[in-house]
Design an enzyme around this catalytic site. Sequence first.
Site, PDB file in Angstrom:
ATOM      1  N   LYS A 249       0.953  -1.234   0.015  1.00  0.00           N
ATOM      2  CA  LYS A 249       0.090   0.015  -0.053  1.00  0.00           C
ATOM      3  C   LYS A 249       0.835   1.057   0.084  1.00  0.00           C
ATOM      4  O   LYS A 249       1.627   1.503   0.842  1.00  0.00           O
ATOM      5  CB  LYS A 249      -0.868   0.091   1.329  1.00  0.00           C
ATOM      6  CG  LYS A 249      -1.811  -1.323   1.175  1.00  0.00           C
ATOM      7  CD  LYS A 249      -2.752  -1.118   2.582  1.00  0.00           C
ATOM      8  CE  LYS A 249      -3.459   0.147   2.700  1.00  0.00           C
ATOM      9  NZ  LYS A 249      -4.154   0.081   4.135  1.00  0.00           N
TER      10      LYS A 249
HETATM   11  C1  E4P Z   1      -7.546   1.049   4.582  1.00  0.00           C
HETATM   12  O1  E4P Z   1      -6.712   0.293   3.889  1.00  0.00           O
HETATM   13  C2  E4P Z   1      -7.186   2.262   5.278  1.00  0.00           C
HETATM   14  O2  E4P Z   1      -5.986   2.434   5.588  1.00  0.00           O
HETATM   15  C3  E4P Z   1      -8.325   2.449   6.301  1.00  0.00           C
HETATM   16  O3  E4P Z   1      -9.381   2.069   6.023  1.00  0.00           O
HETATM   17  C4  E4P Z   1      -8.281   3.894   6.694  1.00  0.00           C
HETATM   18  O4  E4P Z   1      -9.353   4.057   7.802  1.00  0.00           O
HETATM   19  P1  E4P Z   1      -9.637   5.302   8.702  1.00  0.00           P
HETATM   20  O5  E4P Z   1      -9.830   6.658   7.989  1.00  0.00           O
HETATM   21  O6  E4P Z   1     -10.640   4.739   9.717  1.00  0.00           O
HETATM   22  O7  E4P Z   1      -8.065   5.387   9.278  1.00  0.00           O
END
Ligand code: E4P
Length: 222
Positions: A86
Amino acid sequence: MELIVDSADLAAIKEIDSLLTISGVTTNPSIVIKSGKYPEQAIGDILAYLRPDQKFFAQVVRTDFEGIMEEARAINALRPENTYAKIPVTREGMRAIKAAKQEGLNVLATGIHSAEQGFLAAMNGADYLAPYVNRMCNYGDGVERVIDLIEMVTVNGLDAKVMGASFHNVEEVHELIRVGIHALTLPPNIVSLMMEHPGTEKAVEEFSANWQAAYGRDHLFG
Ligand code: E4P
């Protein structure tokens, strides 16, 4: 649609995987920290549990181009396949997404806050795009912008899959499933909210009480 668990809580991952059809697990630095484990342990535990066909997505922590590339290679090397780095869509990240795809690495472009950012990451070859739906709602209609992104990817013939992320309520999820989003990554509490309904519990309690009153037992056949 691919349903992904957004968590490093192994017990929660196992439970959801036993209940539903799960295509993989996503983590990010905050999620790994929340597990209370060192990253090597948290990621190792998840990988030891996942089937080879289930995908795993781990996020780079370094923010400079060379650092992102180094960590993206290390993440891709964790398993022979179905493992994705990612990479946030910062300037350095966008450069790294392009270079990582030229190297043949698996990449999810993350931290997307606009349809345009997602579209550009898709043009760089990202396999998945993760728009942060709830956070996008701080700047406008996040759900609508994600629907725009799905359309932009489709009409331009790009291969990237849109994986909705950062959900804080079921309504946002509902709308994106309805329009055919390719993938969703959901935290365990949102999965529970989608799966459970007090009306279902009430109906089952009524059936059990009526059955007990009529036949004096709690099972179907004697
Ligand atoms: C997923 O890949 C993301 O990192 C995650 O959904 C971010 O979520 P948040 O906005 O609750 O931190």
